[in-house]
Motif scaffolding. Structure first.
Motif, PDB file in Angstrom:
ATOM      1  N   GLN A  24       0.821  -1.203   0.000  1.00 20.05           N
ATOM      2  CA  GLN A  24       0.000   0.000   0.000  1.00 20.05           C
ATOM      3  C   GLN A  24       0.862   1.263   0.000  1.00 20.05           C
ATOM      4  N   ALA A  25       1.948   1.252   0.774  1.00 21.39           N
ATOM      5  CA  ALA A  25       2.824   2.426   0.820  1.00 21.39           C
ATOM      6  C   ALA A  25       3.515   2.641  -0.523  1.00 21.39           C
ATOM      7  N   THR A  26       3.927   1.566  -1.167  1.00 23.46           N
ATOM      8  CA  THR A  26       4.563   1.672  -2.487  1.00 23.46           C
ATOM      9  C   THR A  26       3.598   2.275  -3.495  1.00 23.46           C
ATOM     10  N   ALA A  27       2.351   1.811  -3.487  1.00 22.55           N
ATOM     11  CA  ALA A  27       1.350   2.345  -4.407  1.00 22.55           C
ATOM     12  C   ALA A  27       1.071   3.821  -4.133  1.00 22.55           C
ATOM     13  N   ALA A  28       0.994   4.199  -2.850  1.00 21.23           N
ATOM     14  CA  ALA A  28       0.661   5.578  -2.491  1.00 21.23           C
ATOM     15  C   ALA A  28       1.758   6.557  -2.909  1.00 21.23           C
ATOM     16  N   ARG A 157      12.872   0.910 -13.244  1.00 18.42           N
ATOM     17  CA  ARG A 157      13.009   0.584 -14.662  1.00 18.42           C
ATOM     18  C   ARG A 157      11.705  -0.007 -15.171  1.00 18.42           C
ATOM     19  N   SER A 158      11.239   0.476 -16.325  1.00 26.01           N
ATOM     20  CA  SER A 158      10.073  -0.123 -16.949  1.00 26.01           C
ATOM     21  C   SER A 158      10.456  -1.479 -17.528  1.00 26.01           C
ATOM     22  N   LEU A 159       9.557  -2.448 -17.374  1.00 23.72           N
ATOM     23  CA  LEU A 159       9.760  -3.776 -17.959  1.00 23.72           C
ATOM     24  C   LEU A 159       9.026  -3.935 -19.279  1.00 23.72           C
ATOM     25  N   ILE A 160       8.288  -2.901 -19.688  1.00 26.50           N
ATOM     26  CA  ILE A 160       7.469  -3.036 -20.903  1.00 26.50           C
ATOM     27  C   ILE A 160       7.762  -1.967 -21.949  1.00 26.50           C
ATOM     28  N   GLU A 161       8.388  -0.850 -21.564  1.00 32.64           N
ATOM     29  CA  GLU A 161       8.564   0.256 -22.499  1.00 32.64           C
ATOM     30  C   GLU A 161       9.886   0.200 -23.257  1.00 32.64           C
ATOM     31  N   ALA A 162      10.803  -0.646 -22.831  1.00 35.96           N
ATOM     32  CA  ALA A 162      12.096  -0.741 -23.497  1.00 35.96           C
ATOM     33  C   ALA A 162      12.534  -2.201 -23.509  1.00 35.96           C
ATOM     34  N   ALA A 239       8.336 -10.388  -6.317  1.00 36.80           N
ATOM     35  CA  ALA A 239       7.195  -9.937  -7.118  1.00 36.80           C
ATOM     36  C   ALA A 239       6.127  -9.321  -6.219  1.00 36.80           C
ATOM     37  N   ASP A 240       5.874  -8.030  -6.423  1.00 38.42           N
ATOM     38  CA  ASP A 240       4.746  -7.336  -5.794  1.00 38.42           C
ATOM     39  C   ASP A 240       3.628  -7.316  -6.831  1.00 38.42           C
ATOM     40  N   THR A 241       2.846  -8.389  -6.863  1.00 29.23           N
ATOM     41  CA  THR A 241       1.833  -8.526  -7.914  1.00 29.23           C
ATOM     42  C   THR A 241       0.719  -7.495  -7.776  1.00 29.23           C
ATOM     43  N   ALA A 242       0.451  -7.035  -6.554  1.00 26.23           N
ATOM     44  CA  ALA A 242      -0.600  -6.031  -6.363  1.00 26.23           C
ATOM     45  C   ALA A 242      -0.279  -4.739  -7.105  1.00 26.23           C
ATOM     46  N   ASN A 243       1.013  -4.419  -7.218  1.00 27.07           N
ATOM     47  CA  ASN A 243       1.446  -3.210  -7.906  1.00 27.07           C
ATOM     48  C   ASN A 243       2.121  -3.496  -9.239  1.00 27.07           C
ATOM     49  N   ALA A 244       2.151  -4.770  -9.639  1.00 25.77           N
ATOM     50  CA  ALA A 244       2.823  -5.194 -10.882  1.00 25.77           C
ATOM     51  C   ALA A 244       4.276  -4.740 -10.906  1.00 25.77           C
ATOM     52  N   ALA A 276       8.322 -11.828 -17.620  1.00 23.45           N
ATOM     53  CA  ALA A 276       7.579 -13.033 -17.993  1.00 23.45           C
ATOM     54  C   ALA A 276       6.451 -13.319 -17.020  1.00 23.45           C
ATOM     55  N   ARG A 277       6.529 -12.789 -15.792  1.00 22.20           N
ATOM     56  CA  ARG A 277       5.475 -12.963 -14.796  1.00 22.20           C
ATOM     57  C   ARG A 277       4.420 -11.867 -14.877  1.00 22.20           C
ATOM     58  N   GLY A 278       4.515 -10.993 -15.855  1.00 21.02           N
ATOM     59  CA  GLY A 278       3.515  -9.950 -16.038  1.00 21.02           C
ATOM     60  C   GLY A 278       3.781  -8.689 -15.254  1.00 21.02           C
ATOM     61  N   LEU A 279       4.959  -8.553 -14.649  1.00 16.71           N
ATOM     62  CA  LEU A 279       5.283  -7.339 -13.906  1.00 16.71           C
ATOM     63  C   LEU A 279       5.649  -6.231 -14.887  1.00 16.71           C
ATOM     64  N   ARG A 280       5.374  -4.996 -14.499  1.00 18.86           N
ATOM     65  CA  ARG A 280       5.533  -3.868 -15.406  1.00 18.86           C
ATOM     66  C   ARG A 280       6.709  -2.954 -15.043  1.00 18.86           C
TER      67      ARG A 280
END
Length: 316
Positions: A24-28, A157-162, A239-244, A276-280
């Motif tokens: 929750q703190a990471t998301a906030a 680092r973005s896992l999807i933009e580069a 993996a923090d799947t709640a925040n991808a 590969a686990r869907g993290l962003r």
């Protein structure tokens, strides 16, 4: 008088509460960084014993409001729930607890200062504040803390933009993940990698416990192995799947193997497995004094998003 209650760390249920708190703190605080991410929580507390006097939790009703982890002999990590009302009163209670622990350990004989805190002097209490957390900086300064030279650099680092690319390996080297058959070798590479900062507390038994801890994913425990079966470098991804989000803690390389791209290879492989686990997004941090790591992470596509400076207070 505040309405908060507090108690010592009690059980594995508290580890689950702290994981949820960190998510929750990471998301906030996104897109800036936070204090403890989920990987930090598990890495720090997977071996904690009930009643540990150095770990304390604060609650407002049944909800976790803050945590404190005192790292002997002089450092305290803590966080309040973002947006919490009356957090200045809670802040006073937390720092009072930290100063009492400092005094208790001083009476018992506090031991040497770890190399990671070499910039501190023995009669100070230290903590950190994110540069983006102006309120915490103000509260620390009003309570007698001043900024020290040291800091931690926090990267994202973005896992999807580069593109991530393929790790570059010399002949005879291979990347894989650690298994239950690798306990001794995996502990050995960790202890050797961190020997430059002091003696590691990790043992075969404690690492075995880590492998059964919440959120531990054996396929994110990446190692680089040579043709003789010797581990040269490693990293653990969380993996923090709640925040991808993915998070590295720790990353290490043997002192006799640095400068050859081995830590970069395991980090790149960890990034590929996170994606590969869907993290962003991937996160990592390092101390300002770790010059090699401050070159490594940007070479893997990470960019600096925040700094956590040390603040110290002299204790009589």
């Amino acid at each position: 008088m505040s309405s908060f209650s507090s108690r010592a760390y009690a059980s594995s249920a508290d580890l689950d509460r702290l994981i949820d708190f960190a998510q929750q703190a990471t998301a906030a605080r996104w897109p800036r960084s936070s204090y403890m991410k989920v990987g930090d929580v598990v890495w720090m507390l997977y071996g904690a014993k009930p009643g540990d006097p150095n770990i304390r939790l604060w609650f407002d009703g049944s909800r976790l409001a803050a945590y404190v982890s005192f790292e002997p002999p002089l450092h305290v990590d803590f966080d309040n729930r973002p947006g919490l009302a009356q957090d200045d009163l809670l802040f006073d209670e937390i720092l009072h607890f930290a100063e009492e622990r400092w005094q208790d350990l001083a009476r018992l004989g506090r031991g040497p200062i770890p190399k990671a805190y070499a910039m501190m002097v023995g009669d100070t209490l230290s903590s950190t504040a994110l540069d983006s957390d102006g309120r915490r900086i103000s509260l620390l300064e009003r309570r007698g803390f001043s900024r020290a030279d040291g800091f931690n650099v926090l990267y994202s680092r973005s896992l999807i933009e580069a593109p991530i690319g393929q790790p570059e390996l010399d002949a005879g080297l291979c990347l894989r993940h650690a298994t239950d058959a690798d306990l001794d070798a995996r502990v050995d590479v960790h202890r050797d990698a961190w020997s430059v900062w002091g003696q590691s507390k990790i043992t075969v038994e404690s690492y075995r416990r880590l492998r059964s801890a919440p959120l531990y994913d054996p396929e994110l425990d990446v190692v680089l192995e040579d043709s003789d079966g010797r581990f040269l470098s490693y990293c653990i991804g969380w993996a923090d799947t709640a925040n991808a989000m993915g998070h590295f803690e720790p990353v290490g390389c043997r002192p006799d193997s640095t400068g050859r791209g081995y830590a970069r290879a395991v980090t790149i492989e960890g990034l590929r497995r996170m994606r590969a686990r869907g993290l962003r997004t991937a996160l990592v941090s390092t101390a300002s004094v770790n010059e090699r790591a401050r070159v490594l992470y940007p070479s893997c596509g990470f960019v600096e998003v925040d700094r956590a400076h040390y603040y110290v207070k002299r204790i009589d």
